[in-house]
Motif scaffolding. Sequence first.
Motif: not given
Ligand SMILES: NC(=O)c1ccc[n+]([C@@H]2O[C@H](COP(=O)([O-])OP(=O)(O)OC[C@H]3O[C@@H](n4cnc5c(N)ncnc54)[C@H](O)[C@@H]3O)[C@@H](O)[C@H]2O)c1
Length: 625
Positions: A302, A331, A333, A336, A364-366, A369, A389-390, A397, A402, A411, A429, A432, A437
Amino acid sequence: MSTVLFISGPPGIGKTSVAEALSEQLKIPFFDLDQLIEKEKDTVLSAYIQNLGWSEFRQSESNRLQELCQLLTRLQSNATQKQTLVSGFADNHDQTYYKLEAVVSLGGGCVLKESNRLLMRELGPIFSLWGSQALIKQRLHRRVKHNPQAHPLPLSSSGDLNQLLLERLPVYLDCDAWIEVYEGESPKQVAQRIQKIWTHHQTVKNDLPEMPDPSSKSFWYSPPHQDSFFSQNFKPNSSEQTDVKSAIPPLEKSDTPPLMLHDYPIYLESSAQDKLIDQIIKWLTSSVSHNQKAPQLAVFSDDIVARLYGGELVGALQSFGIQAHLISFPVGEQSKQLRVVEALSTQLLKLNFTRSDCLLALGGGVSGDLCGFVASIYLRGVSWAQIPSTLLAQVDSSIGAKTAVNHPLGKNLLGAFYRPDWVWIDDHYLKTLPLRHLKAGWVEALKHALISDPKYFEVLSTLSLEDCFNEPNSITPVIERGLQIKAHIVAQDELEKGSRALLNLGHTLGHAFEKADPNLLHGEAVALGISFTAEYSHYYNGLGQEQVQQIKLSLAHHDLAIDWRKYINEKLFKRLAFDKKRSGSQLNFVTLDAIGKANIEPIDFELFKARVNELSQASVVLDIQ
Ligand SMILES: NC(=O)c1ccc[n+]([C@@H]2O[C@H](COP(=O)([O-])OP(=O)(O)OC[C@H]3O[C@@H](n4cnc5c(N)ncnc54)[C@H](O)[C@@H]3O)[C@@H](O)[C@H]2O)c1
């Protein structure tokens, strides 16, 4: 050499208060460009703009910026003069702490002129604050209410704020660091994040030239190239294909064997950037068959992660002769969705990606996925790997194959099970990652503990996420245990025919809450879902009251909302009806017998609905809020 930090962003986002907080934190002087203009013109900005118009104001803004930059440059070259020079400009700086650095808060439109941006970049980076339109509108409303003299907005005749934000977005994206501001975050918290990012980049980038080349646009993050909303940082090198094999540095043997899940390894590392490059090169090389050209690589991130890490990674890979491309997307959801999948696939098609080329999710998870889903359908499937990176992506995730995007009706309704070739988890990672989060990611770890490990629950409940980076390696075992549990469950039932559904603990209602309130992060919605599950399990499954309290206290202790009752209404049930875990008229709901012991309970949808309604009227078990 000194540096000045410039804070930019749309009107109302809180530039002045964040810059002020940052200056306090760093103990360096603070300048507010708007205030400097008011001081020079001896009038409030609203009156000045009303009398002389926006173009005159913009000119004064540029002039004052130029004077300020000249002053700061002179300070850099002649430290002894600083006292006199500064006192002529701003009178409130304690000279005893004065260092050759400063924070400058800019007016929202100051960065629109390229000449202004170039001028600032001679002295330091421009940080761009951004937030949702709802947040910006809310803050502007508050600003006008509290200060009727606040200066007006340069809105078009239609008065359309959205239009203004849309027009300016490319310029803000072109700044050096992009900082998303979230609802409920204080200026101090945002400033702490900026400081974290700033310090991080100063320490890791010790090979940086001392001063940026102002013509190079940015100097520590590579800004995505703005040819459309979906941008690509590095154009393919069309000239010659380099043989990746010839560029491989010798591989070092890892001290700890990776965790294997089915046929793919999960590496758990700490600040191992060089090893990561080796891993990627090894991977790409292994997919080159005889007489085949080296594969191309698309790194999907993102916009924020692209700036923080994507440009650097792709640049490093290119220096090894790899045809790497950074493909970024907005950036959150909202990305997706199928429209984005199509746009990303278009990028790959334009780059002539074939079935032997590879995708890498960095984010991150987005990102995971989305990238995984594209990998599963692009040309009927290409190889991919993940660098989460989250915290959420690291403990949850990225493990389990998945992939999915959302449908307007619910969703993750469109997706595939599609294994990555490998997963690379590095706590570096997380340094930052905004605290909010981190907390949202912690919820998924807590879910794993609730399913199968009471000891892990205790560790997580007492873990201070605020402090975990001051104590080296305190987060690594937390990540490790979380991903071990997830991997163990997935290993038994990858395709979720049975026991894997345990991982949906807190998610049945969590997904519906997330859809109902777009301000909730995924982990925050799951926290509400867990709070509901704890109470449900108490009433219908005999979970002890003390354990319900422990669970809710643990969530509340990490500032997570637990009051799920306010989300219960008919609309929520309609959303639930589309939950993909529902088969026929039944819902597979995950309940708790105890902390560390979860069950999958098939329940008739109408009965479940009745129970939710009943429970929402029942007295609250431990009302903390
Ligand atoms: N596939 C699976 O098994 C599974 C399991 C759980 C959740 N998910 C999905 O994961 C998503 C949520 O994941 P998320 O919370 O990681 O969201 P995300 O990917 O949107 O990341 C959250 C925020 O953190 C920022 N970010 C990411 N890494 C960073 C870093 N190292 N430093 C600073 N900022 C950073 C991103 O830009 C974003 O603003 C949802 O869509 C959920 O449905 C999937």
